[in-house]
Design a protein around this motif. Sequence first.
Motif, PDB file in Angstrom:
ATOM      1  N   THR A  12       0.868  -1.178   0.000  1.00 26.02           N
ATOM      2  CA  THR A  12       0.000   0.000   0.000  1.00 26.02           C
ATOM      3  C   THR A  12       0.908   1.233   0.000  1.00 26.02           C
ATOM      4  O   THR A  12       2.121   1.101   0.176  1.00 26.02           O
ATOM      5  CB  THR A  12      -0.896   0.023   1.253  1.00 26.02           C
ATOM      6  N   PRO A  13       0.348   2.425  -0.145  1.00 24.42           N
ATOM      7  CA  PRO A  13       1.185   3.627  -0.048  1.00 24.42           C
ATOM      8  C   PRO A  13       1.907   3.738   1.298  1.00 24.42           C
ATOM      9  O   PRO A  13       2.960   4.350   1.383  1.00 24.42           O
ATOM     10  CB  PRO A  13       0.184   4.771  -0.239  1.00 24.42           C
ATOM     11  N   GLU A  14       1.345   3.121   2.343  1.00 18.42           N
ATOM     12  CA  GLU A  14       1.976   3.154   3.663  1.00 18.42           C
ATOM     13  C   GLU A  14       3.087   2.128   3.812  1.00 18.42           C
ATOM     14  O   GLU A  14       3.843   2.171   4.775  1.00 18.42           O
ATOM     15  CB  GLU A  14       0.935   2.935   4.766  1.00 18.42           C
ATOM     16  N   GLY A  15       3.170   1.161   2.899  1.00 17.41           N
ATOM     17  CA  GLY A  15       4.219   0.157   2.969  1.00 17.41           C
ATOM     18  C   GLY A  15       3.699  -1.257   2.772  1.00 17.41           C
ATOM     19  O   GLY A  15       2.553  -1.479   2.380  1.00 17.41           O
ATOM     20  N   GLU A  16       4.568  -2.196   3.078  1.00 16.47           N
ATOM     21  CA  GLU A  16       4.279  -3.611   2.880  1.00 16.47           C
ATOM     22  C   GLU A  16       3.334  -4.138   3.967  1.00 16.47           C
ATOM     23  O   GLU A  16       3.558  -3.910   5.151  1.00 16.47           O
ATOM     24  CB  GLU A  16       5.609  -4.367   2.923  1.00 16.47           C
ATOM     25  N   VAL A  17       2.286  -4.865   3.548  1.00 17.73           N
ATOM     26  CA  VAL A  17       1.375  -5.466   4.526  1.00 17.73           C
ATOM     27  C   VAL A  17       1.426  -6.999   4.495  1.00 17.73           C
ATOM     28  O   VAL A  17       0.929  -7.639   5.408  1.00 17.73           O
ATOM     29  CB  VAL A  17      -0.087  -4.994   4.340  1.00 17.73           C
ATOM     30  N   GLU A  83      -4.594   0.697  -2.781  1.00 19.22           N
ATOM     31  CA  GLU A  83      -4.715   1.914  -1.978  1.00 19.22           C
ATOM     32  C   GLU A  83      -4.806   1.598  -0.503  1.00 19.22           C
ATOM     33  O   GLU A  83      -4.268   2.320   0.326  1.00 19.22           O
ATOM     34  CB  GLU A  83      -5.950   2.715  -2.411  1.00 19.22           C
ATOM     35  N   GLU A  84      -5.532   0.516  -0.162  1.00 19.62           N
ATOM     36  CA  GLU A  84      -5.703   0.104   1.226  1.00 19.62           C
ATOM     37  C   GLU A  84      -5.718  -1.413   1.291  1.00 19.62           C
ATOM     38  O   GLU A  84      -6.231  -2.069   0.391  1.00 19.62           O
ATOM     39  CB  GLU A  84      -7.053   0.575   1.790  1.00 19.62           C
TER      40      GLU A  84
END
Length: 137
Positions: A12-17, A83-84
Amino acid sequence: MAKTPFHVEVLTPEGEVFNDDVEMVSTRTAVGSIGILANHQPLLAMLDPTELRLYKSESDVTRFAQGEGYLQVAPSGVLVLVEEAVSPDNLDAGELRERVQEAEREYDQADEDSEARRVAERQKRRAEAFLRIAEGS
């Protein structure tokens, strides 16, 4: 019967999930649902909001509420760019109902054929998909 594992990354834009080997990926593209196994043909697809399921085995499934994004299948593995990507345990049905209502208001207030209307429509679709996941349906 065990399936051949392959590598999957979810970003995601926040990083790896997620970054691990799985036996199957199940998601929804813009043209319909898809299941991906090892040695799948190369593919690039647009993703719609849905529940992303990553099967480490038949009984070990990692699930995410997945926003819009892209899916890339390559010989080296699968890349999911969204995105999420939220664990269903972290979804709040009440908050999601509010997000649906807010997106409906923004849609109704936006000019026809405007970017604001398209954004509100995407936000509503995502909130509705996440709400279905939160409610377990």
